[in-house]
Motif scaffolding. Structure first.
Motif, mmCIF file in Angstrom:
data_model
loop_
_atom_site.group_PDB
_atom_site.id
_atom_site.type_symbol
_atom_site.label_atom_id
_atom_site.label_comp_id
_atom_site.label_asym_id
_atom_site.label_seq_id
_atom_site.Cartn_x
_atom_site.Cartn_y
_atom_site.Cartn_z
ATOM 1 N N PRO A 58 50.592 0.435 60.808
ATOM 2 C CA PRO A 58 50.788 1.611 59.955
ATOM 3 C C PRO A 58 49.633 2.608 60.006
ATOM 4 O O PRO A 58 48.594 2.344 60.601
ATOM 5 N N LYS B 178 47.467 3.264 58.030
ATOM 6 C CA LYS B 178 46.205 2.825 57.430
ATOM 7 C C LYS B 178 45.115 2.686 58.473
ATOM 8 O O LYS B 178 43.929 2.787 58.167
ATOM 9 N N VAL C 70 53.979 10.544 59.454
ATOM 10 C CA VAL C 70 53.695 9.459 58.516
ATOM 11 C C VAL C 70 54.887 9.256 57.590
ATOM 12 O O VAL C 70 55.315 10.170 56.898
ATOM 13 N N GLU D 3 54.102 4.883 53.951
ATOM 14 C CA GLU D 3 52.713 4.747 54.373
ATOM 15 C C GLU D 3 51.821 5.692 53.581
ATOM 16 O O GLU D 3 50.655 5.397 53.338
ATOM 17 N N PRO E 238 51.027 -1.965 55.347
ATOM 18 C CA PRO E 238 50.299 -0.730 55.042
ATOM 19 C C PRO E 238 49.364 -0.847 53.837
ATOM 20 O O PRO E 238 48.413 -0.084 53.729
ATOM 21 N N CYS F 149 58.155 -1.105 53.313
ATOM 22 C CA CYS F 149 58.335 -0.653 54.696
ATOM 23 C C CYS F 149 59.085 -1.673 55.539
ATOM 24 O O CYS F 149 59.621 -1.343 56.593
#
Lengths: 273, 343, 346
Positions: C53, C55, C93, C97, C248, C321
């Motif tokens: 993700p 992140k 994105v 996320e 995430p 997610c």
């Protein structure tokens, strides 16, 4: 400018004392910051850095009233603590902290304090004991019930001999030895044997996990309420500031929300330490 | 062709007779069409069991957990554990028997035929379906898979969505078993070591480039190691902590444990980890393909192990995972083993 | 003022962002991931979901903390290695996320701020892409206080309208990013706004999965700490780190010293992602392990996400997610586990 929380301050080792030799070696170190350091409260810990090896979270066992140095007593256990044991006077290490919460010693003024420790567990509560002795008129009766596996495993041997003239000290070892005159058995058993009064008393216990559990049980048996019993919890730590997740128990991070807990608080958390 | 009912009937028999503790089998996952491992403990639960082309997992992996679990129990139940295996999976049991990691009596092997086609590769299927979601998938009769999707039924030639390892399969029928379900079939689309041959056409420099790019993707989730039945070491070279610790382990022993790998997922550490793992699996990897399937970033891990499987055959005439009585590859030698490296 | 950007002009927007590190989803070996967009014309936002993700841009898997070097005088020189803070923009994105970044902000902020995280976070611009259709069959963002068009954590949101994007600025950073594009953007008309709103409203009806009625799950979990439920649920867990590394909202990390030279001793203190699912995560040097088995570790993951984080931050630490479900090699399904907790007889 606010300091980077991951950057240690440099300090030098000013004294090294071997408390216990052999396989379960314990050494006491005193350190002095090279530059501006920090002050701490009783019960707080610091991350000691041995560059190239890693960090270890150790309780600061000196009283906050002592400004010249910080004192740490460390049991040699693994990679980092072995490297710490190799330090000599003059060695430079990194220290970051102080981390964690503190024993609420302000609120204990006027009360008696019972210290119940085992093995290296005396070190995390030593700061409270030293502070209480220095501020003797603020506190009631001070009692120490401390034990180790064998008599060589007793830490702060000289200090304990000196303490006997200042407060009640009951020592014990697990198995009888020819020269040993005091109690033989576990610390929890010694508590039940000496039956200290819970009246207006706070009890602090620290030692290996099993010892903490048995001591809390013994203290409860002789009338200490959950709010009267305090302990300090150990867990594997890395960041020390409640972000890396490693020391997480329930909604707490031991490094940030602990390590000091009353039994009333600790029993609310998952028993995962 | 083996139907769900065939497996369920066998499982029910075993559980009702109390012959096995539980059965490691396949059930339908939460998405409704792919299989997942399941542990059936009671006869009334056997209807969860399925068998089909999505039963890709190597369930032998869970025999390792069973052994670990038993080791911690004071009075363990010594009955065997039932486990469904395909041809490739059964070779994993052969390895565990060769290495004396498990005893033959600890496992009741339910061998199942994966027909002419073997199992599917989920990623290949997703690409082929181009956004349509599969609802059911069955073995077809003629080198194909029968699939229903949310837009209708489709029959796909097996060669297009078969798992890569099935395309190179050398044992498409269980080798060790206590009960056999299904017929031995001929895998017509089959080219053993085909994937390795492609890489072998590259120069050393290009091979290094290929593997560097692939292993740069690695996030060191250890999915590959965790899913492999043969990675059963209590303490792996990749671990930095001493797992085999007792109250008597001294601080020195712990301090001296060599930290072979940094945790950082950088190319040097990633290559080291994967190469060492491949070498530690030489003569032990039976190409169940689980490592590659588990990898979330799609590194073609099978090839590393496949190359060593090929070397075992070429250099030492060793067939991996066929004969439980045979010693492990690296614990035996023949007089005629090549010696050209000795100068 | 909301904007319209023709899809064919999207690469021109990227080309105008030379001052930024531009990240976008890219397909490599059949896996999508956010990578530096080397060629703006090759960037497509027509993708489902990345494996790793967003992140990873604000909290990379490996990060230097500081350098240490033994000094001639016998001490050490320490040099902190904070990230440069070069502006970065991440396109595509997913709203889940964006929401996840809000949750990691809570962890890395507070009384003690993590300078490394915030340096990256403050210089990152997150451009969201609304999910007209669910990216995967395991999406369940609506069930955890999210939505396929949520703006939380995002600086701008793009919504596909045929051969155009409806682009909304959410923060000052987003506004600035759009202004870099200049004339390639046109003012959106009321009809465009209506169309985008319809896409958003419709998207909420398309999620394949739900995790219903989980209000009481935190309290339920508290009572299930000692339950054998976790032994059964964790039986097929193979104790890898896939679920947590690719989550995430997961933020656990390790800190290690990496030595580059022995004499003089020099190296760097490095932090890397870590996971509570590895057996050695909580293991003490003494060998004592508070979470010695898979049951305890699965319990920790579920408890942390649906009880502990809720107690501290009043948010589930899960944005729905579905990565952990899709990528778990043995199909452990967090929705199913939490449903079973919800329905577990007390």
């Amino acid at each position: 400018m606010r300091a980077n929380v991951y950057l240690p301050k440099l300090a030098k080792v000013i004294s090294v004392k071997e408390e216990v030799g052999g396989v379960r070696s314990i050494k006491t170190f005193r350190t002095q910051f090279l530059d501006v350091g920090f002050t701490h409260k009783c019960g707080q810990c610091a991350m000691l850095s041995i560059f190239g090896k890693g960090e270890s979270m150790i309780s600061i066992s000196s009283s906050p009233l002592i400004k010249d140095y910080l004192q740490f007593s460390i049991l040699k256990m693994g990679r980092v603590t072995s490297a710490i044991h190799d330090l000599e006077v003059g060695s430079i290490i990194g220290i970051r902290g102080p981390y964690g919460n503190a024993f609420p010693i302000e609120s204990w003024k006027g009360r008696n304090i019972l210290f119940a420790g085992g093995g290296i567990g005396l070190a995390p509560i030593w700061s409270v004991l030293q502070t209480a002795l220095l501020l003797k008129k603020d506190y009631g009766d001070l009692t120490l019930i401390y034990g180790a596996r064998t008599s060589p495993d007793i830490v702060f041997k000289e200090e304990l001999a000196d303490l006997k003239s200042k407060m009640t000290v009951h020592l014990s070892i697990d198995v009888a030895e020819p020269e040993w005159k005091e109690f033989v058995g576990f610390v929890a058993q010694n508590i039940l044997d000496k039956k200290p009064s819970p009246e207006n008393t706070i009890a602090i216990t620290c030692g290996p996990p099993i010892m903490i559990k048995t001591c809390i049980k013994a203290l409860s048996e002789i009338g200490f309420k959950d709010e009267q019993i305090y302990t300090t919890v150990e867990n594997k730590m890395k960041c020390g500031i409640g972000k890396c997740g490693r020391c997480n128990i329930g909604r707490h991070y031991v490094c940030k929300d602990g390590p000091v807990y009353s039994w009333a608080e600790l029993r609310q958390l998952p028993q995962e330490y | 062709m083996v139907k769900h009912e065939d497996v369920r009937a066998e499982a029910k028999k075993l559980l009702e007779s109390g012959k096995v503790k539980y059965i490691i089998a396949y059930e339908l996952g939460s998405d409704g069409w792919k299989a997942n491992p399941v542990f059936i403990k009671k006869p009334e639960d056997v209807d969860k069991i399925i068998w089909g082309p999505t039963c890709v997992h190597n369930l032998v992996r869970f025999l390792v957990d069973e052994k670990r679990r038993k080791a911690l129990q004071k009075n363990p139940d010594t009955r065997p554990v039932g486990v469904m295996v395909k041809g490739c999976d059964s070779r994993a049991i052969v390895i565990l028997l060769q290495e004396k990691f498990i005893n033959r009596k600890d496992v009741h092997i339910i061998g199942v035929s994966c027909e002419t086609t073997g199992v599917i590769d989920e990623r290949k299927l997703a690409k082929k379906l181009k956004g349509w979601i599969a609802k059911t998938i069955e073995f077809g009769s003629d080198e194909n898979f029968l699939i229903t999707t949310d837009s209708g039924a489709v029959t796909l030639p097996a060669s297009e969505i078969m798992a890569d390892r099935c395309l190179e399969c050398i044992a498409n029928f269980p080798i060790v078993f206590d009960v056999l379900l299904g017929e031995k079939t001929k895998r017509t689309v089959c080219h053993p070591f085909g994937s390795v041959e492609k890489i072998e056409t590259l120069t050393s420099a290009d091979r290094w480039k290929f593997w560097s790019e692939q292993l740069e993707k690695c996030v060191r989730c250890y999915g590959c190691r965790s899913v492999c039945p043969m990675c059963y070491c209590d303490e792996c070279v990749a671990d930095t902590i001493t797992f085999a610790v007792s109250p008597d382990t001294t601080a020195e022993e712990k301090a001296q444990k060599i930290k072979w790998l940094d945790k950082s997922p950088v190319i040097s550490e990633n290559i080291f980890y994967h190469m060492v793992r491949a070498i530690h699996l030489a003569g032990r990897c039976i190409d169940c393909g689980e490592c590659e399937r588990a990898c979330p970033v799609n590194i073609p891990l099978r090839m590393l192990n496949k190359k060593l499987e090929k070397e075992a055959k070429l250099l030492f005439g060793y067939d991996v995972g066929f004969d439980p009585e045979k010693p492990a590859l690296i614990s035996c030698f023949r007089d005629e083993d090549p010696e050209d490296f000795i100068r | 003022m909301d904007k319209i950007l023709a899809k064919k002009d999207f690469s021109r927007w990227l080309e105008a962002l030379g001052a930024y590190d531009v990240y976008a989803p890219r397909l490599i070996d059949d896996v999508w991931n956010y990578e530096l967009a080397a060629d703006p014309k090759a960037v497509s936002l027509d993708y489902p979901q990345t494996a790793i993700p967003a992140k990873k841009i604000v909290f990379p898997q490996r990060e230097f903390l500081f350098e240490f070097r033994e000094a001639d005088t016998g001490g050490y020189e320490l040099k902190e290695l904070l990230p440069e803070g070069k502006p970065a923009v991440i396109f595509g994105v997913r709203p889940c996320e964006g929401k996840a970044v809000i949750l990691t902000d809570l962890v890395f902020g507070g009384e003690i701020r993590d300078d490394y995280y915030w340096k990256r976070r403050n210089s990152a611009v997150l451009v969201g892409l609304a999910c007209a259709t669910p990216p995967t069959t395991n999406c369940f963002c609506l069930s955890v206080n999210g939505s396929p068009h949520s703006k939380e954590g995002l600086d701008a949101l793009m919504t596909e309208l045929g051969d155009q994007y409806y682009v909304e600025a959410i923060t000052g950073k987003g506004n600035k990013l759009i202004s870099e594009g200049g004339a390639i953007f046109h003012e959106a008309k009321p009809a465009d706004k209506k169309a985008a709103e319809k896409v958003h409203a419709d998207s909420e009806k398309k999620l394949a999965r739900e995790l219903k009625n989980i209000k009481d799950v935190p309290a339920k979990l508290k009572g299930m700490f000692a339950s054998p439920f976790w032994d059964d649920e964790s039986m097929s867990c193979i104790r890898c780190g896939i679920c947590t590394y690719l989550c995430p909202t997961c933020h656990c990390f390790d800190i290690n010293d990496e030595v580059e030279s022995q004499t003089p001793l020099a190296g760097r203190r490095v932090r890397t992602w870590d996971t509570c699912q590895f057996p050695d995560f909580t293991m003490h040097s003494s060998g004592h392990n508070p979470r010695p088995d898979k049951a305890a570790r699965l319990r920790q993951r579920i408890n942390h996400k649906f009880q502990y984080f809720v107690e501290v931050w009043q948010n589930y630490q899960c944005t729905g997610c579905g990565r952990c479900i899709t990528l778990c090699p043995v199909g452990i399904d967090i929705i199913k586990v939490v449903e079973k907790v919800r329905d577990h007889a007390s």
